[in-house]
Enzyme design. Structure first.
Site, PDB file in Angstrom:
ATOM      1  N   ASP A 100      21.360  58.376  20.567  1.00 48.34           N
ATOM      2  CA  ASP A 100      20.732  57.105  20.210  1.00 48.34           C
ATOM      3  C   ASP A 100      21.615  55.971  20.711  1.00 48.34           C
ATOM      4  OD1 ASP A 100      18.656  58.386  19.028  1.00 48.34           O
ATOM      5  OD2 ASP A 100      19.187  57.885  16.964  1.00 48.34           O
ATOM      6  N   GLU A 102      11.101  64.459  15.028  1.00 44.43           N
ATOM      7  CA  GLU A 102      10.889  65.905  14.884  1.00 44.43           C
ATOM      8  C   GLU A 102      10.357  66.269  13.502  1.00 44.43           C
ATOM      9  OE1 GLU A 102      14.471  67.169  17.956  1.00 44.43           O
ATOM     10  OE2 GLU A 102      14.925  66.881  15.837  1.00 44.43           O
ATOM     11  N   GLU A 109      11.619  70.607  26.103  1.00 41.67           N
ATOM     12  CA  GLU A 109      12.495  69.475  26.442  1.00 41.67           C
ATOM     13  C   GLU A 109      13.925  70.000  26.494  1.00 41.67           C
ATOM     14  OE1 GLU A 109      12.176  66.391  23.533  1.00 41.67           O
ATOM     15  OE2 GLU A 109      10.055  66.013  23.917  1.00 41.67           O
ATOM     16  N   LEU A 119      20.098  67.988  25.509  1.00 45.05           N
ATOM     17  CA  LEU A 119      21.222  67.158  25.947  1.00 45.05           C
ATOM     18  C   LEU A 119      21.041  66.799  27.421  1.00 45.05           C
ATOM     19  CD1 LEU A 119      24.117  69.200  24.309  1.00 45.05           C
ATOM     20  CD2 LEU A 119      23.385  66.915  23.640  1.00 45.05           C
TER      21      LEU A 119
END
Length: 573
Positions: A197, A281, A479, A482
């Site tokens: 973030d 999520e 996805e 990292l």
């Protein structure tokens, strides 16, 4: 948006010519602007940790046009012709595939996550020139589309029911102009506090006011620590947000999005991902990194101590004839950074998780999460039905301590998955009931790259999830958790994108790469990325040999390099 010590997501690509913005021949309109060169420090309106200038330049988008020399470069005409031939061989429009077996089509479309702060606190587009250049570069490399967070905290920031779609309208039109599809994430969570973030976007002001008045609207651990990333699912159906329930607020937001962007749904916007918890999520905020509360690979902590969750627990205990179980969650489950064997509840032999109380509690805790998911996905389905879009839900890839019996970090996050119980089949079945896509993270990770003393097993976890989605007949998308730019990670993703189960190849319906950034457009990273997208589009069993695909990608990168330099010069003046 992700799991574990995980960032949100990073960009990926592979080969399509781009339409210029207009016919005036300026540097910005010829699709040759250097994506890397125009990435600037983020605007100060959003507090960001990351940013800065980049030193290296990226390839531009079309290998054919030059903003400096005005039109077609003779030395690139052969490359351009080859480029056009390749595009003619491909279908003009790719159906957004539902995923499944090899017979349904080869290759997996690649999407790229946009920066978290693509829209400013002032509801404008952040780094507009970089956005345009990057979108064109991605399109030219064969990327299917982009994923963008549509932040509740930006759009409905100041008062209930007052929506400002400002920057999103411009970004979506930009994607349409450059021929990119869009996965729109209904981001009902706070940005800030999770790995990756890079900025802070809180929940809407009026929601924060209500939480300040009633702190139990926030998830709470057994020590009274409040988590403001997402409104507690314990009050999903209670009118606690200025007369509306949280689920009504989410539904109203999605309905307003549909009404405002109806003209783009099914054409440019092909997927709506419904935010269901922290990082978007479907999980509890059991491993919050903010203020150093949790560090990888800690087991996390249960988040069921707000009064609304405890009220539900009390009712469930009474209904099961064990009212004494309803006063609190487990008190012997350790702290955020403990390991399973440090705790009475999660330990291997005689752990509380195997006791009648433990099973009751874990059933209740995981069912509360499933019920929340069901409410959200059924709401989204009814709002977007017949609009030509897919609904998706993201599930976290919690792979640490996966090799233990109790799978403690999964349990605290709300996934009742142990060595003796499959926790992902119920999630997959819930999504299948509504025709939604199961989107899973940590696809790029290998078991041996992770700390083995923490018994991490991302590859085994990905396979378990693939089996669960096959059993429930629900499409699987992936996805990376990292940012990774190396070929090892690319090869791992390529392998995981099509899994052989009992002799049947089961292919993902899409892969979203984390994230569009200056790093992606560094020359070496870009070269590897172009090759990766090409391989994903070709499919794991493509007849072309790997070397041929890499040569084609290398050639594309090579012929665009002079144009990058020209674009950089044009941008400096």
């Amino acid at each position: 948006m992700a799991a574990m010590s995980i960032t949100h997501q990073m960009g990926a690509i592979s080969g399509t010519p781009v339409v210029s913005e207009s016919g005036n021949g300026t540097a910005e309109s010829t699709a040759v602007v250097s994506a890397a060169a125009v990435w600037k420090s983020p605007l100060p309106a959003i507090r960001c940790r990351a940013g800065g200038e980049i030193e290296a330049l990226s390839p531009p988008v079309s290998p054919c046009l030059s903003p400096v020399m005005g039109g077609m470069r003779a030395d690139l005409s052969v490359a351009c012709q080859a480029f056009a031939t390749e595009m003619e061989a491909a279908p003009a429009e790719r159906e957004y595939k539902v995923g499944g077996t090899k017979a349904e089509g080869k290759g997996v479309p690649v999407y790229v996550m946009m920066p978290l702060d693509s829209v400013t606190m002032g509801n404008g587009v952040n780094r507009r020139k970089a956005m345009k250049a990057s979108m064109q570069a991605l399109k030219s490399a064969g990327v299917e589309g982009v994923m963008m967070d549509v932040w509740w905290g930006l759009v409905e920031r100041n008062s209930p029911g007052a929506y400002n779609w400002g920057g999103y309208a411009e970004l979506l039109e930009m994607a349409k102009q450059y021929g990119l599809k869009v996965q729109a994430v209904m981001s009902f969570h706070q940005c800030g506090g999770n790995v990756g973030d890079s900025c802070t976007i809180p929940l809407p002001n009026w929601v924060v006011e209500e939480i300040n008045k009633d702190p139990d609207l926030a998830y709470t651990d057994q020590w009274g620590r409040r988590n403001h990333e997402y409104v507690s699912l314990g009050c999903d159906t209670l009118p606690v947000l200025k007369g509306r329930t949280p689920v009504q607020c989410y539904a109203d937001f999605m309905r307003a999005f549909k009404d405002n962007f109806k003209h783009l749904l099914g054409d440019t916007i092909v997927e709506i991902q419904v935010g269901m918890g922290p990082a978007g999520e479907l999980r509890y905020p059991s491993y919050p990194e903010q203020n150093g509360t949790w560090k990888f690979p800690g087991i996390g902590a249960f988040q069921c101590y707000d009064k609304y969750m405890l009220s539900s627990l009390k009712a469930a205990a009474e209904a099961s004839g064990k009212p004494e179980w309803g006063s609190t969650g487990p008190t012997d489950a350790g702290h955020y950074n403990n390991w399973p064997e440090d705790t009475q509840f999660f330990r291997r032999e005689g752990g509380g998780w195997t006791s009648p109380y433990g099973e009751f509690f874990l059933n209740w805790y995981s069912q509360m999460l499933l019920d929340h998911g069901e409410r959200m996905v059924s709401s989204a389905k009814s709002i977007f039905q017949d609009m030509g879009v897919k609904i998706s839900v993201k599930v976290a890839g919690i792979h640490w301590h996966y090799g233990t019996r109790s799978h403690a970090p999964e349990l605290t996050a709300g996934y009742y998955n142990t060595r003796f119980r499959d926790g992902y089949i119920p999630i997959a079945q819930m999504l299948a009931r509504h025709g939604a896509i199961f989107n899973f993270t940590c696809i790029e990770m290998r078991d041996h790259e992770q700390p083995q003393d923490a018994l991490c097993a991302p590859e085994k976890l990905v396979r378990q999830v693939a089996l669960a989605t096959r059993e429930a007949q629900v499409p699987l998308a992936g996805e990376n958790a990292l940012p990774r730019y190396d070929e090892t990670a690319h090869e791992q993703i390529l392998g995981a994108s099509s899994v052989n189960i009992d002799g049947e190849e089961r292919e993902m319906c899409a892969f979203t790469y984390l994230r569009m950034s200056p790093d992606l457009f560094q020359p070496d990273n870009w070269r590897r990325f172009v090759a990766f997208v090409k391989k994903m589009k070709e499919g794991k069993d493509a007849h072309k040999c790997r070397e041929q695909v890499e040569q084609e990608a290398e050639h594309f990168v090579h012929v665009t390099r002079p144009l990058v330099e020209e674009a950089a010069v044009a941008l400096m003046h």
